[in-house]
Design a protein around this motif. Sequence first.
Motif, mmCIF file in Angstrom:
data_model
loop_
_atom_site.group_PDB
_atom_site.id
_atom_site.type_symbol
_atom_site.label_atom_id
_atom_site.label_comp_id
_atom_site.label_asym_id
_atom_site.label_seq_id
_atom_site.Cartn_x
_atom_site.Cartn_y
_atom_site.Cartn_z
ATOM 1 N N LEU A 57 0.902 -1.307 -0.018
ATOM 2 C CA LEU A 57 -0.046 -0.099 0.078
ATOM 3 C C LEU A 57 1.070 1.231 -0.034
ATOM 4 C CD1 LEU A 57 -2.663 -0.918 2.471
ATOM 5 C CD2 LEU A 57 -2.878 -0.989 -0.017
ATOM 6 N N SER A 59 -0.869 4.382 0.256
ATOM 7 C CA SER A 59 -1.708 4.842 1.274
ATOM 8 C C SER A 59 -2.782 4.032 1.587
ATOM 9 C CB SER A 59 -2.108 6.572 0.667
ATOM 10 O OG SER A 59 -2.933 6.242 -0.306
ATOM 11 N N GLY A 61 -5.812 2.216 0.827
ATOM 12 C CA GLY A 61 -6.904 1.687 -0.087
ATOM 13 C C GLY A 61 -5.998 2.099 -1.385
ATOM 14 N N LEU A 62 -4.798 2.405 -1.627
ATOM 15 C CA LEU A 62 -3.984 2.547 -2.939
ATOM 16 C C LEU A 62 -3.004 1.661 -2.932
ATOM 17 C CD1 LEU A 62 -4.134 4.191 -5.536
ATOM 18 C CD2 LEU A 62 -2.730 5.972 -4.289
ATOM 19 N N SER A 63 -2.701 0.726 -3.807
ATOM 20 C CA SER A 63 -1.661 -0.275 -3.895
ATOM 21 C C SER A 63 -0.571 0.567 -4.926
ATOM 22 C CB SER A 63 -2.108 -1.396 -4.318
ATOM 23 O OG SER A 63 -2.523 -1.282 -5.687
ATOM 24 N N ILE A 66 -1.369 -0.233 -8.657
ATOM 25 C CA ILE A 66 -2.393 0.722 -9.380
ATOM 26 C C ILE A 66 -1.665 1.976 -9.795
ATOM 27 C CG2 ILE A 66 -4.411 2.196 -8.663
ATOM 28 C CD1 ILE A 66 -5.246 -0.740 -8.987
ATOM 29 N N VAL A 67 -0.836 2.502 -8.928
ATOM 30 C CA VAL A 67 0.164 3.608 -9.030
ATOM 31 C C VAL A 67 0.922 3.392 -10.241
ATOM 32 C CG1 VAL A 67 1.705 5.349 -8.419
ATOM 33 C CG2 VAL A 67 -0.231 4.432 -6.867
#
Length: 116
Positions: A57, A59, A61-63, A66-67
């Motif tokens: 992660l 942050s 909820g954001l892996s 995904i980034v």
Amino acid sequence: MTPSPTADVARDAQITATRTLARTRWRVAAVLTLLMVGVYFGFILLVAYRPALLGGLVSDGLSLGIVLGVLVIVSAWVLTLIYVQWANRVYDPALAALRAMPGSETAARQPPGGAR
């Protein structure tokens, strides 16, 4: 009627300039393509061999996966923008100059004033 030696020299210069411009365009396209392939396959290799890293992660909820996935898509847009800017600044003016050279087949087909 045979072409004059001056016309032959001008034609040879135009052919050389056209080939040089084509080679330059090819190089720019090849470099940008290789960059995109590197970014894409780098991401795919991370997915295949380091899935735990991408699951981390950044942050809540954001892996990281995904980034990085979004960055792959953004890089495609950025590389396309780089090519378009190069083509508008360098390639298109050089091609227009070649077309405007006396004896050019394109110049012979265009009506006076350059209107198409």
